[in-house]
Design a protein around this motif. Structure first.
Motif, PDB file in Angstrom:
ATOM      1  N   GLY A  32      25.414 -13.637 -65.554  1.00 38.50           N
ATOM      2  CA  GLY A  32      26.529 -14.742 -64.001  1.00 38.50           C
ATOM      3  C   GLY A  32      27.062 -15.953 -64.444  1.00 38.50           C
ATOM      4  N   ARG A  33      27.423 -16.534 -63.426  1.00 37.68           N
ATOM      5  CA  ARG A  33      28.327 -17.615 -63.574  1.00 37.68           C
ATOM      6  C   ARG A  33      27.883 -18.616 -61.599  1.00 37.68           C
ATOM      7  N   SER A  34      27.274 -20.019 -62.434  1.00 40.13           N
ATOM      8  CA  SER A  34      26.923 -20.683 -61.100  1.00 40.13           C
ATOM      9  C   SER A  34      28.219 -21.767 -60.850  1.00 40.13           C
ATOM     10  N   PHE A  69      43.812 -17.636 -62.449  1.00 42.58           N
ATOM     11  CA  PHE A  69      43.093 -18.406 -62.480  1.00 42.58           C
ATOM     12  C   PHE A  69      41.611 -19.132 -61.899  1.00 42.58           C
ATOM     13  N   CYS A  70      41.214 -17.413 -61.459  1.00 43.26           N
ATOM     14  CA  CYS A  70      39.742 -17.251 -61.021  1.00 43.26           C
ATOM     15  C   CYS A  70      39.353 -18.690 -59.863  1.00 43.26           C
ATOM     16  N   VAL A  71      40.229 -18.959 -58.825  1.00 46.36           N
ATOM     17  CA  VAL A  71      39.578 -19.777 -58.312  1.00 46.36           C
ATOM     18  C   VAL A  71      38.995 -19.747 -57.234  1.00 46.36           C
ATOM     19  N   ASP A  72      38.142 -20.235 -57.149  1.00 46.61           N
ATOM     20  CA  ASP A  72      36.307 -19.488 -56.168  1.00 46.61           C
ATOM     21  C   ASP A  72      37.034 -20.134 -54.354  1.00 46.61           C
ATOM     22  N   GLU A  73      37.059 -21.361 -54.865  1.00 50.88           N
ATOM     23  CA  GLU A  73      37.616 -21.925 -53.213  1.00 50.88           C
ATOM     24  C   GLU A  73      38.613 -22.568 -53.155  1.00 50.88           C
ATOM     25  N   VAL A  74      39.699 -22.666 -51.471  1.00 52.02           N
ATOM     26  CA  VAL A  74      40.778 -23.291 -51.340  1.00 52.02           C
ATOM     27  C   VAL A  74      40.705 -23.959 -50.416  1.00 52.02           C
ATOM     28  N   VAL A  75      41.664 -25.087 -50.507  1.00 51.53           N
ATOM     29  CA  VAL A  75      41.223 -25.892 -48.976  1.00 51.53           C
ATOM     30  C   VAL A  75      42.201 -26.592 -49.101  1.00 51.53           C
ATOM     31  N   ILE A  76      43.073 -25.847 -47.751  1.00 50.23           N
ATOM     32  CA  ILE A  76      44.097 -26.594 -46.670  1.00 50.23           C
ATOM     33  C   ILE A  76      43.452 -27.925 -46.168  1.00 50.23           C
ATOM     34  N   ASP A 260      28.308 -14.795 -52.410  1.00 48.40           N
ATOM     35  CA  ASP A 260      28.746 -15.007 -53.774  1.00 48.40           C
ATOM     36  C   ASP A 260      27.874 -14.146 -54.690  1.00 48.40           C
ATOM     37  N   ALA A 261      27.057 -13.487 -54.350  1.00 51.92           N
ATOM     38  CA  ALA A 261      26.066 -12.727 -54.980  1.00 51.92           C
ATOM     39  C   ALA A 261      26.843 -12.154 -57.260  1.00 51.92           C
ATOM     40  N   PRO A 262      28.265 -11.841 -56.487  1.00 51.92           N
ATOM     41  CA  PRO A 262      28.480 -10.691 -57.805  1.00 51.92           C
ATOM     42  C   PRO A 262      28.781 -12.074 -58.698  1.00 51.92           C
ATOM     43  N   ARG A 263      29.429 -13.236 -58.098  1.00 53.52           N
ATOM     44  CA  ARG A 263      29.442 -14.084 -59.339  1.00 53.52           C
ATOM     45  C   ARG A 263      28.307 -14.328 -59.704  1.00 53.52           C
ATOM     46  N   GLU A 264      26.853 -15.146 -58.623  1.00 47.98           N
ATOM     47  CA  GLU A 264      25.892 -15.383 -59.363  1.00 47.98           C
ATOM     48  C   GLU A 264      25.199 -14.270 -60.038  1.00 47.98           C
ATOM     49  N   GLU A 265      25.108 -13.215 -59.454  1.00 50.99           N
ATOM     50  CA  GLU A 265      24.461 -12.749 -60.548  1.00 50.99           C
ATOM     51  C   GLU A 265      24.742 -11.223 -61.375  1.00 50.99           C
ATOM     52  N   TYR A 269      35.186 -12.377 -60.877  1.00 48.85           N
ATOM     53  CA  TYR A 269      35.440 -12.861 -60.462  1.00 48.85           C
ATOM     54  C   TYR A 269      35.249 -12.136 -58.875  1.00 48.85           C
ATOM     55  N   TRP A 270      35.164 -12.353 -57.489  1.00 49.16           N
ATOM     56  CA  TRP A 270      34.904 -12.080 -56.793  1.00 49.16           C
ATOM     57  C   TRP A 270      35.936 -12.551 -55.001  1.00 49.16           C
ATOM     58  N   GLY A 271      37.659 -13.243 -55.614  1.00 48.60           N
ATOM     59  CA  GLY A 271      37.932 -13.908 -54.904  1.00 48.60           C
ATOM     60  C   GLY A 271      37.704 -15.183 -54.445  1.00 48.60           C
ATOM     61  N   TYR A 272      37.851 -15.661 -53.587  1.00 50.33           N
ATOM     62  CA  TYR A 272      38.312 -17.118 -53.466  1.00 50.33           C
ATOM     63  C   TYR A 272      37.688 -16.987 -51.069  1.00 50.33           C
ATOM     64  N   THR A 273      37.227 -18.506 -51.299  1.00 49.05           N
ATOM     65  CA  THR A 273      36.804 -18.881 -49.935  1.00 49.05           C
ATOM     66  C   THR A 273      37.778 -19.482 -49.006  1.00 49.05           C
ATOM     67  N   ILE A 274      38.154 -19.510 -48.511  1.00 51.55           N
ATOM     68  CA  ILE A 274      39.210 -20.688 -47.413  1.00 51.55           C
ATOM     69  C   ILE A 274      38.602 -21.851 -46.871  1.00 51.55           C
ATOM     70  N   ARG A 275      39.112 -23.054 -46.502  1.00 53.68           N
ATOM     71  CA  ARG A 275      38.245 -23.924 -46.135  1.00 53.68           C
ATOM     72  C   ARG A 275      39.728 -25.155 -45.381  1.00 53.68           C
ATOM     73  N   ARG A 276      39.485 -25.589 -44.001  1.00 57.00           N
ATOM     74  CA  ARG A 276      40.431 -26.130 -43.758  1.00 57.00           C
ATOM     75  C   ARG A 276      40.296 -27.834 -43.915  1.00 57.00           C
ATOM     76  N   ALA A 277      40.690 -28.525 -43.780  1.00 57.06           N
ATOM     77  CA  ALA A 277      40.440 -30.087 -44.375  1.00 57.06           C
ATOM     78  C   ALA A 277      41.307 -30.314 -42.925  1.00 57.06           C
ATOM     79  N   PRO A 278      41.462 -32.014 -42.338  1.00 56.35           N
ATOM     80  CA  PRO A 278      42.170 -32.271 -41.492  1.00 56.35           C
ATOM     81  C   PRO A 278      42.400 -33.919 -42.010  1.00 56.35           C
TER      82      PRO A 278
END
Length: 401
Positions: A32-34, A69-76, A260-265, A269-278
């Motif tokens: 598992g990867r935290s 490169f196994c990025v877990d989160e991308v912020v635009i 996040d369970a596949p990564r933590e348990e 590497y289970w893809g990335y989440t996407i977040r938008r920042a103003p």
């Protein structure tokens, strides 16, 4: 009589002991990867592309870097550099809608956003690329942003499983059970002008009777989960074993778990989440992880050499970079992070001295560059490659503790 020439299949020549007909670099889950790796970049780079085709290609290049490169989160984030493109496209869209109304045609309510809202466009295409192919038809109905989807590359990530893929985890989308039209659960349909009863699938009957939800996980038959989830919702499933059984075409039973369970348990590497920042500052202040990012890099051609930093870090055999839980790497757009800093009103009110003061390290990913400029998508490949050893060593350190 003409005969077809026989060509030697070089890819299947195993004389050197290597089978090159299929890729062998398949991601192997260990423990598992935290810790997580996040990347932030401005959506304005899309507006700088010269055509809609190049905008799609750019999104594909960024998606490939995130996956490799196994990025877990991308912020635009909005760096304030695309406003001129946005205003011009809004005027063009307004003129186009007026012509449509004058001609009695319907106004397009799902316009192409590569020029009018580049942040949304980049988020949309990156989300499409991250979604397993067998779920895209359901989760992504036709949109003008996907008119050049054929130019997008395959990311082929561990959760992009085939129907026979062996994994205890799998992505799926919830299915809406058809309503019952009679007491015994039979539906009425017309055939050749006559009413005819059509018995509903037994899996729908059992799911409805037991307050379960059916999920399409690309297995050829639906999967049942012990939860009530709205239809057309993406869910992460965990099966009791690695190979889901399909006995008698009955639905498999699985557990709906956190994304996040596949990564933590299991360490997948289970893809990335996407977040938008103003703005640039909200990339840091609106972090979704508990405690925020504890290790941050800002990139600039005026920063310190990244390669020298990494070399000095491991020169004595011990890492001078502390172990981290959530690492963030921020890349600038055409005008760099300095322009994003200048456009951030919140940072002006806080009287922050410069963009370098926002990060733990202010680095140049490619010193002594031969070209006058390095594009954001190029900087991502160079920077993430230079930090790869830092990320992997951190993971090994956390496993040893």
């Amino acid at each position: 009589m003409a005969h077809k020439r026989k060509h030697k299949d070089i890819s299947r020549d195993f004389s050197n002991g290597a089978d090159t007909s299929k890729p062998t670099a398949v991601y192997q889950a260990k423990e598992g990867r935290s810790y997580t790796l996040s990347v932030a970049l401005p959506g304005s780079i899309v507006a700088n592309a010269k055509s809609h085709e190049l905008q799609a290609v750019l999104a594909g290049q960024i998606g490939r870097a995130l996956a490799v490169f196994c990025v877990d989160e991308v912020v635009i984030f909005n760096d304030g550099q695309a406003q001129q493109h946005i205003e011009k496209d809004r005027w063009r869209q307004k003129q186009m809608n007026q012509r449509r109304l004058a001609e009695g045609r319907e106004v397009n309510h799902q316009p192409y956003t590569g020029d009018s809202d580049p942040d949304h466009f980049l988020m949309y295409l990156l989300s499409y690329l991250e979604t397993p192919p067998y779920l895209r038809r359901t989760l992504f109905p036709f949109h003008r942003n996907l008119k050049f989807q054929g130019m997008l590359p395959s990311l082929d990530m561990p959760h992009h499983l085939r129907s026979g893929g062996k994994c205890q985890y799998r992505e799926g989308v919830t299915v809406e059970s058809p309503p019952s039209n009679s007491m015994n659960g039979n539906a009425m349909m017309k055939e050749n002008g006559k009413k005819k009863k059509k018995r509903r699938s037994k899996e729908y009957e059992e799911a409805a009777g037991n307050s379960r939800t059916l999920v399409d996980a690309g297995l050829g038959t639906h999967v049942e989960v012990e939860a009530s989830i709205p239809p057309n919702t993406r869910v992460t499933l965990k099966f009791p074993s690695e190979i889901p059984g399909l006995e008698n075409q009955r639905p498999n039973f699985a557990e709906a778990v956190a994304p996040d369970a596949p990564r933590e348990e299991a360490g997948y590497y289970w893809g990335y989440t996407i977040r938008r920042a103003p703005s640039l500052s909200t990339v840091l202040t609106e972090c979704t992880y508990d405690g925020g990012y504890d290790f941050t890099f800002g990139t600039s051609e005026r920063g310190k050499s990244l390669s020298e930093l990494v070399h000095a870090t491991y020169k004595d055999g011990e890492s001078k970079i502390p172990a981290f839980k959530h690492m963030l790497v921020v890349f600038g757009g055409v005008a760099g992070l300095e322009a994003a800093f200048t456009a951030d009103e919140e940072l002006k009110r806080m009287d922050v001295k410069g963009p370098e003061s926002l990060f733990d390290y202010w680095v140049n990913v490619c010193e002594e560059q031969g070209s006058r400029t390095i594009r954001t998508e190029e900087a991502m490949w160079i920077g993430l490659s230079g930090l790869r050893d830092v990320v992997l060593r951190n993971g090994r350190c956390l496993l040893d503790t």
